[in-house]
Motif scaffolding. Sequence first.
Motif, short mmCIF file in Angstrom:
data_model
loop_
_atom_site.label_atom_id
_atom_site.label_comp_id
_atom_site.label_asym_id
_atom_site.label_seq_id
_atom_site.Cartn_x
_atom_site.Cartn_y
_atom_site.Cartn_z
N THR A 57 0.84 -1.21 0.00
CA THR A 57 0.00 0.00 0.00
C THR A 57 0.87 1.25 0.00
O THR A 57 0.60 2.20 -0.74
N PRO B 230 -13.27 10.82 -7.76
CA PRO B 230 -13.63 9.48 -7.30
C PRO B 230 -13.09 8.44 -8.29
O PRO B 230 -13.06 8.69 -9.50
N LEU B 231 -12.67 7.30 -7.79
CA LEU B 231 -12.08 6.28 -8.66
C LEU B 231 -13.03 5.86 -9.78
O LEU B 231 -12.59 5.57 -10.88
N GLU B 232 -14.33 5.86 -9.51
CA GLU B 232 -15.28 5.46 -10.55
C GLU B 232 -15.23 6.41 -11.74
O GLU B 232 -15.36 6.00 -12.88
N ARG C 211 -5.86 9.40 -11.75
CA ARG C 211 -6.36 8.52 -10.69
C ARG C 211 -5.56 8.66 -9.41
O ARG C 211 -5.98 8.17 -8.38
N GLY D 119 -7.12 10.03 -6.23
CA GLY D 119 -8.25 9.16 -5.93
C GLY D 119 -7.79 7.87 -5.25
O GLY D 119 -8.42 7.40 -4.30
N LEU D 120 -6.68 7.31 -5.72
CA LEU D 120 -6.12 6.12 -5.07
C LEU D 120 -5.63 6.45 -3.67
O LEU D 120 -5.80 5.65 -2.74
N VAL E 103 -6.78 8.78 -1.66
CA VAL E 103 -7.98 8.92 -0.81
C VAL E 103 -8.54 7.55 -0.45
O VAL E 103 -8.93 7.30 0.69
N ALA E 104 -8.57 6.64 -1.42
CA ALA E 104 -9.17 5.32 -1.20
C ALA E 104 -8.32 4.43 -0.30
O ALA E 104 -8.87 3.62 0.44
N CYS E 105 -7.00 4.58 -0.34
CA CYS E 105 -6.12 3.63 0.35
C CYS E 105 -5.51 4.15 1.65
O CYS E 105 -5.11 3.36 2.50
N ASP F 216 -5.30 6.28 5.34
CA ASP F 216 -6.17 6.61 6.47
C ASP F 216 -6.52 8.09 6.45
O ASP F 216 -7.64 8.47 6.76
N CYS G 231 0.17 11.54 2.97
CA CYS G 231 -0.85 10.61 3.44
C CYS G 231 -0.32 9.87 4.65
O CYS G 231 0.88 9.87 4.92
#
Length: 136
Positions: free
Chosen positions: A42, A91-93, A102, A105-106, A108-110, A112, A131
């Motif tokens: 990660t 957003p990843l979508e 991306r 977005g990645l 934010v998604a991965c 904390d 991050c």
Amino acid sequence: MPETEPWDYTLYIPNDPRAVTICRRTLRVILTLHGLIGLVDTAELLATELVSNAVRHTKGPAALRVRRTPHGVVWIGAWDTDPAPPPPPKPLEQAAGLEGGRGLGLVVACADYWGWQPSARFRDHGKFVWCELAAA
């Protein structure tokens, strides 16, 4: 077993796309040697996105900073010479079919937590995009 002592590393890099691979591999070594192998995949993904953006969207040098806080959080930041904030993450979508775009977005998604802050730490005005990952 992971260490609990804080540590801090900074890798200064030129504005060169090959530096992204160097950052990723250096991060892998740092986390492995500190007993945080479970975070490596990660953390590499996140650092790759942050450093790629720093190299792709600016003209000056950059840096990867990785540290473990006294609270056990692994903080990963990419510094670049552009003081402007990063664009809001998609957003990843919405970003799935795009070439590039991306990265945040990645993150934010991965991660904390993530964010950015202005910084003149390396003698040039710029910013850190960072991050956090819980190491526990």
